[in-house]
Design an enzyme around this catalytic site. Structure first.
Site, PDB file in Angstrom:
ATOM      1  N   GLU A  60      61.181  65.410 -23.257  1.00  0.00           N
ATOM      2  CA  GLU A  60      61.362  64.734 -21.967  1.00  0.00           C
ATOM      3  C   GLU A  60      62.782  64.219 -21.762  1.00  0.00           C
ATOM      4  OE1 GLU A  60      58.778  64.224 -23.959  1.00  0.00           O
ATOM      5  OE2 GLU A  60      57.077  64.939 -22.777  1.00  0.00           O
ATOM      6  N   HIS A 129      48.132  58.197 -20.534  1.00  0.00           N
ATOM      7  CA  HIS A 129      47.783  59.255 -19.586  1.00  0.00           C
ATOM      8  C   HIS A 129      47.063  58.650 -18.384  1.00  0.00           C
ATOM      9  CE1 HIS A 129      48.192  61.108 -23.502  1.00  0.00           C
ATOM     10  NE2 HIS A 129      48.350  62.279 -22.933  1.00  0.00           N
TER      11      HIS A 129
END
Lengths: 324, 393
Positions: A60, A129
């Site tokens: 990322e 999440h």
């Protein structure tokens, strides 16, 4: 016009803008061959080729940093970060780089990048999440933060975000991805960044929300007695948020409940409640209430529906505020 | 499918990595340069050294705030590498960035005013020592987070390759061209995750970025072999990512150019990345507050013995060099060198005077250049205001 889900509306917006502007590229983990973890970029690599829809390694920081470099050099990159929790590794790049170049360069270099991030709980995922970290990025000067709650707004806001000269964090509420369809125009339109939407007009109380909880608010308002006239505002842009629309509404109703999924303390709900007491103090007939998640880590899926504000909790807060 | 698209499928990583050791092929690249270019390099290095010396003075007088990392000793690196690329090849670097800004052509006045936090600074005095940005000169900044600039260098080169292969046009409106980007980092950044993510991407996609490790031997106060594996041959790190790795001596700017320029040419022609372990040394501390317990004074003095400015000055003043023989005498004499030094001293003195005289930013500057407010008057942050252009940039 077509009946689209929020996912389809975002895919349509991406395809529309990639067609229109060949400086737009999408990059992220599995966005190409696999069409993205939530299939938002499905079909785009086939249509636009692997040098415009780019599969990246699981990295990322590298994805975000590369996207920033692309944007600084005049491209319009759209990195996808698979889940809001994965913004962690990219946080340095986003907040210490992307957000600050306009300031550091006194406007000579900007970062026209849209970071697409699925957000929020309610899909039986674990924490990292299921989080709602919008306040963190709203608290980062230089970033714009948006969160559509409907397919129509998703397409219009995404087109506005891609054309915006600054970095925009585009939060996509997972719970709404495929929860309903609505009419979405085929053509070009923008939903301006920074404008809230009055979902339903009313005179007794103002309810402010954004993202998936907007739909819980609608359910809650449906359960109230017929004679209660509630005004529901969908903020749509988290920052810079539309304080005028909210304040005008509260000056009219004198009562307000703010609803979001994020932990309570220092949430955007806290910010809006503060803004209201500053701007509407003499109009208030009751304290502004916050209906939020808790100051705890988003729980695993068995408990997530207790964590996320549901219609009964929202209705209760509205009833209490009306009775104050 | 474009070559770029094929590389997107990972073909880049499978390619031959190119030559393993930088060798000037045939005629050294510097032989093609006019004498005046070498004199310009000397002037640039003198300018950087003088600039840093005055920064240190002003810092000690508390006229410069924030942090201050000086480039003294490493001048040949910025000057030699930047001389090897085109003016519009983008570069990014870390926080020891004054040398790169000056070598790239930023006016010393804009650079010094930024140190002072004055409105005439390159970032209007809002960035400071670590944030030298100069878009007209394709300098995309000094950066304060160790290693975090390296993926940006990857992205800048990615954009250039995309313009060349896909768009056929440059962002500035001209035709696209084959470019490389330079991403500078210190040896301390070798151990940051961002660099490894960036190198993997560059190797995977075949991005023409050149990672230049300004290996001065110390990450802050830690000697490289105490903190970094394979310190004796950093090329191994590049090997792992399918990237051409080179070791280049950074003390003699002419030799640096002769070894580095062919790498740049190769990266540009092949549109491939490279990784350079560039040996250098900083004479001063990591920052202005560094007790330097990690090294001896003898060590510092030994490195000063092969000072890059002295080396170039003697080369230019020698009567025996091939250049001198060709032109029938040395390129520089003592008087010319002194004139150059005086010129540079005067230029930096003027920069300091101007910086001291320049106004500090108005408090209203706190609210400018944050972002383009899409909804004026609708937001608690008020209207977007764009700061005025800096006449020095």
């Amino acid at each position: 016009m077509a009946q689209l889900t929020l996912v389809q509306a975002i895919t349509a917006a991406l395809a529309h803008e990639m067609e229109r502007d060949d400086r737009v590229v999408c990059l992220g983990e599995d966005v190409g061959l696999n069409g993205g973890v939530f299939r938002v970029t499905e079909g785009l690599q086939k249509k636009f080729g692997p040098d415009r829809v780019i599969d990246t390694p699981l990295a990322e920081s590298g994805i975000m940093g590369t996207a920033i470099g692309l944007a600084m050099a005049g491209m319009r990159p759209i990195p996808e970060i698979q889940f809001e929790g994965f913004l962690g590794p990219a946080y340095d790049q986003l907040t210490n780089h992307a957000a600050r170049y306009r300031t550091r360069t006194r406007g000579a270099i900007t970062v026209p990048m849209v970071v697409r991030v699925p957000v929020g709980g309610g899909i039986h995922a674990p924490e990292l999440h299921s989080d709602s970290p919008e306040a963190i990025y709203a608290h980062t000067p230089g970033l714009k933060v948006v969160m559509p709650s409907t397919p129509f707004d998703a397409k219009g806001l995404l087109l506005a975000a891609i054309r915006d000269p600054d970095p925009v964090v585009f939060f996509e509420p997972k719970r709404v991805y495929r929860s309903f369809r609505e009419e979405v125009p085929d053509g070009d339109y923008e939903v301006p960044i920074g404008q809230a939407k009055v979902v339903s007009e009313g005179t007794d109380i103002t309810v402010v929300s954004w993202g998936a909880p907007v739909h819980d608010c609608l359910k809650a308002l449906d359960t109230l007695p017929e004679d209660v006239s509630a005004e529901l505002i969908d903020l749509r842009t988290i920052y810079p948020y539309d304080a005028d629309t909210v304040a005008a509404s509260v000056e009219k109703t004198g009562r307000c409940v703010v609803v979001c999924e994020a932990p309570r303390t220092a949430s955007m709900a806290s910010e809006i409640a503060t803004m209201i007491q500053e701007r509407c103090f003499l109009h208030l007939k009751a304290p502004v209430q916050r209906v939020t998640g808790f100051d705890t880590v988003m729980p695993y899926y068995k408990l997530e529906l207790q964590y996320i504000p549901d219609a009964p909790r929202i209705a209760e807060a509205v009833t209490q505020t009306l009775a104050y | 499918m474009t070559t770029m698209a094929k590389d997107m499928h990972g073909a880049g990583a499978m390619k031959d990595q190119g030559p393993g050791k930088a060798q000037p092929a045939g005629t050294p690249a510097s032989d093609l340069l006019p004498d005046q270019t070498l004199v310009k390099w000397l002037r640039d290095m003198l300018l950087i050294r003088e600039f840093e010396m005055r920064c240190a003075q002003s810092y000690q007088q508390a006229k410069i705030g924030g942090f201050c990392h000086l480039y003294t000793g490493q001048e040949a690196v910025a000057v030699g590498t930047i001389a090897s690329v085109e003016h519009d090849d983008p570069i990014v670097t870390a926080y020891r960035d004054h040398g790169h800004a000056l070598a790239r052509g930023m006016s010393p006045a804009a650079c010094m005013a930024e140190m002072y936090g004055k409105v005439t600074g390159c970032a209007k005095g809002k960035g400071g020592s670590m944030h030298m940005f100069d878009r007209p000169n394709w300098l995309f900044g000094g950066h304060g987070i160790v290693g975090a600039q390296t993926p940006l260098g990857t992205g800048l080169a990615f954009a250039a390759r995309y313009e060349w292969e896909v768009l056929g046009a440059s962002v500035d409106g001209g035709p696209a061209k084959k470019k490389v980007s330079l991403a500078y980092l210190g040896d301390g950044a070798l151990n940051q995750g961002a660099l490894h993510e960036a190198m993997n991407l560059a190797g995977l996609y075949s991005i023409p970025v050149i990672y230049i490790v300004e290996n001065n031997g110390y990450s802050m106060g830690t000697a490289i072999d105490r903190g970094t594996t394979m310190a004796h041959d950093l090329r191994k790190k590049a090997d792992a990512y399918g990237i051409r790795g080179e070791i280049i001596d950074g003390f003699d700017v002419v030799s640096l150019y002769d070894h580095f320029k062919p790498v740049v040419d190769w990266c540009r022609a092949e549109q491939r990345p490279a990784f350079i372990d560039l040996k250098t040394y900083r004479y001063l501390g990591h920052s202005m507050s560094d007790p330097q317990k990690y090294r001896t004074k003898d060590e510092v003095e030994a490195f000063k013995g092969k000072d890059s400015i002295d080396a170039l000055a003697s080369r230019l003043m020698s009567a025996d060099s091939p250049r001198a023989k060709k032109r029938g005498g040395p390129i520089l004499d003592e008087a010319a060198l002194q004139a150059l030094q005086a010129e540079v001293r005067e230029e930096v003195r003027r920069a300091v005077d101007e910086a001291e005289a320049a106004p500090t930013p108005d408090a209203a500057e706190l609210y400018t250049d944050v972002f383009l407010n899409p909804q004026p008057n609708l937001s608690p942050s008020g209207d977007y205001t764009h700061g005025s252009r800096n006449p020095l940039l």
